[in-house]
Design an enzyme around this catalytic site. Sequence first.
Site, PDB file in Angstrom:
ATOM      1  CG  HIS A 285      17.286  10.915  -6.408  1.00 55.84           C
ATOM      2  ND1 HIS A 285      15.982  11.463  -6.101  1.00 55.84           N
ATOM      3  CD2 HIS A 285      17.367   9.996  -5.351  1.00 55.84           C
ATOM      4  CE1 HIS A 285      15.545  10.886  -5.026  1.00 55.84           C
ATOM      5  NE2 HIS A 285      16.140   9.982  -4.661  1.00 55.84           N
TER       6      HIS A 285
ATOM      7  CB  THR B  45      -1.049  -0.121   1.255  1.00 51.26           C
ATOM      8  OG1 THR B  45      -0.138  -0.067   2.404  1.00 51.26           O
ATOM      9  CG2 THR B  45      -1.846  -1.077   1.136  1.00 51.26           C
TER      10      THR B  45
ATOM     11  CD  GLU C 193      19.069   8.837   0.586  1.00 56.62           C
ATOM     12  OE1 GLU C 193      19.025   8.474  -0.387  1.00 56.62           O
ATOM     13  OE2 GLU C 193      18.737   8.314   1.686  1.00 56.62           O
TER      14      GLU C 193
ATOM     15  CB  CYS D 167      16.704   5.898  -4.941  1.00 59.97           C
ATOM     16  SG  CYS D 167      16.516   6.795  -3.482  1.00 59.97           S
TER      17      CYS D 167
ATOM     18  CD  GLN E 209      19.024  11.733  -2.634  1.00 58.97           C
ATOM     19  OE1 GLN E 209      20.354  11.826  -2.099  1.00 58.97           O
ATOM     20  NE2 GLN E 209      17.943  11.106  -1.742  1.00 58.97           N
TER      21      GLN E 209
END
Length: 361
Positions: free
Chosen positions: A251, A13, A210, A158, A184
């Site tokens: 990104h 979801t 990150e 990512c 990003q």
Amino acid sequence: MDQKLRVGILGATGMVGQRFISLLENHPWFEVVTVAASPRSAGKTYEEAVGGRWKMDTPMPEAVKNLVVLNVNDVEHVASTVDFVFSAVDMSKDEIKAIEEEYAKTETPVVSNNSAHRWTPDVPMVVPEINADHFDVIPDQKKRLGTTRGFIAVKPNCSIQSYAPCLAAWKEFGPKELVVTTYQAISGAGKTFKDWPEMVGNIIPFIGGEEEKSEQEPLRVLGKVENGQIVKAELPKITCQCVRVPVLNGHTAAVFINFEKKPTKEQLIEKLVNFKGFPQEAELPSAPKQFIQYMEEDNRPQVTMDVDYENGMGVSIGRLREDSMYDFKFIGLSHNTVRGAAGGAVLCAEALTAKGYIAKK
């Protein structure tokens, strides 16, 4: 493939779960038969559970609307319905590690979008064009787990997709030092502008965890399998800053790079545009035909024009030029929820299927 493999999506979801659903609509090899999520969604149809939180540009596929959401913690039941699962669960790192191993121990391969197992020594973390050979560590992982067909494979963060492919393409020139700044998109945090209005016209100069991922994960992707585990590469040394910007998808990375050997700009561009790997050779369904495109225009790549290159599975590079302090500098762009998340995981699953690691139960 005679009969499609039955796929389950754990965390179906959420935003990445939704991206899996949209990417797998009409997939030639895989069919989503099971959706699983938290206990609060269990028992509802997928359409009811998602409600007004569908975040994709395309409509929810009809085939999943009436699937009844299962409780992701009911591991044996969920696993009994599928040949393998994609994992995009929203839990703590320890909980993710535990539940992904539980699924693997039911003899169900797990292809994960999560970061929990990215540094587990015998779990391959793969960009299929770069290091599909890291799947060779799976037999050692199966020995540890005590499984015959169950295992975990993951895709990397990512943020690295817009520059790590260049390092693989330029391997022979010995990339040794990188200074990277990533800009990003908000979908990387599972958000749209509707649920994050303070991001409109704003920049946030911090994204938790990150920078460490952006500095270290490329080294694991560029590493090698030794004695049943992945050993990360020593070079290049990477330092990174990660900034959240008011962009929905895509990104961008601004990169300065030094090499051990001194290539020309022409050599570097030639290596980028000719770079390909296992997905292209095996003609996998989600593989971009041209993995990396080089753009000559001074103002490219741009998010609005280039983020969907090769259906979001390609990488765009531009503005490669000599620098006064480093050898070269360039700009990279990749789609963070397609190539960087669900699409990258789908490509991993296709590679694992082509290599015989995923098959019908």
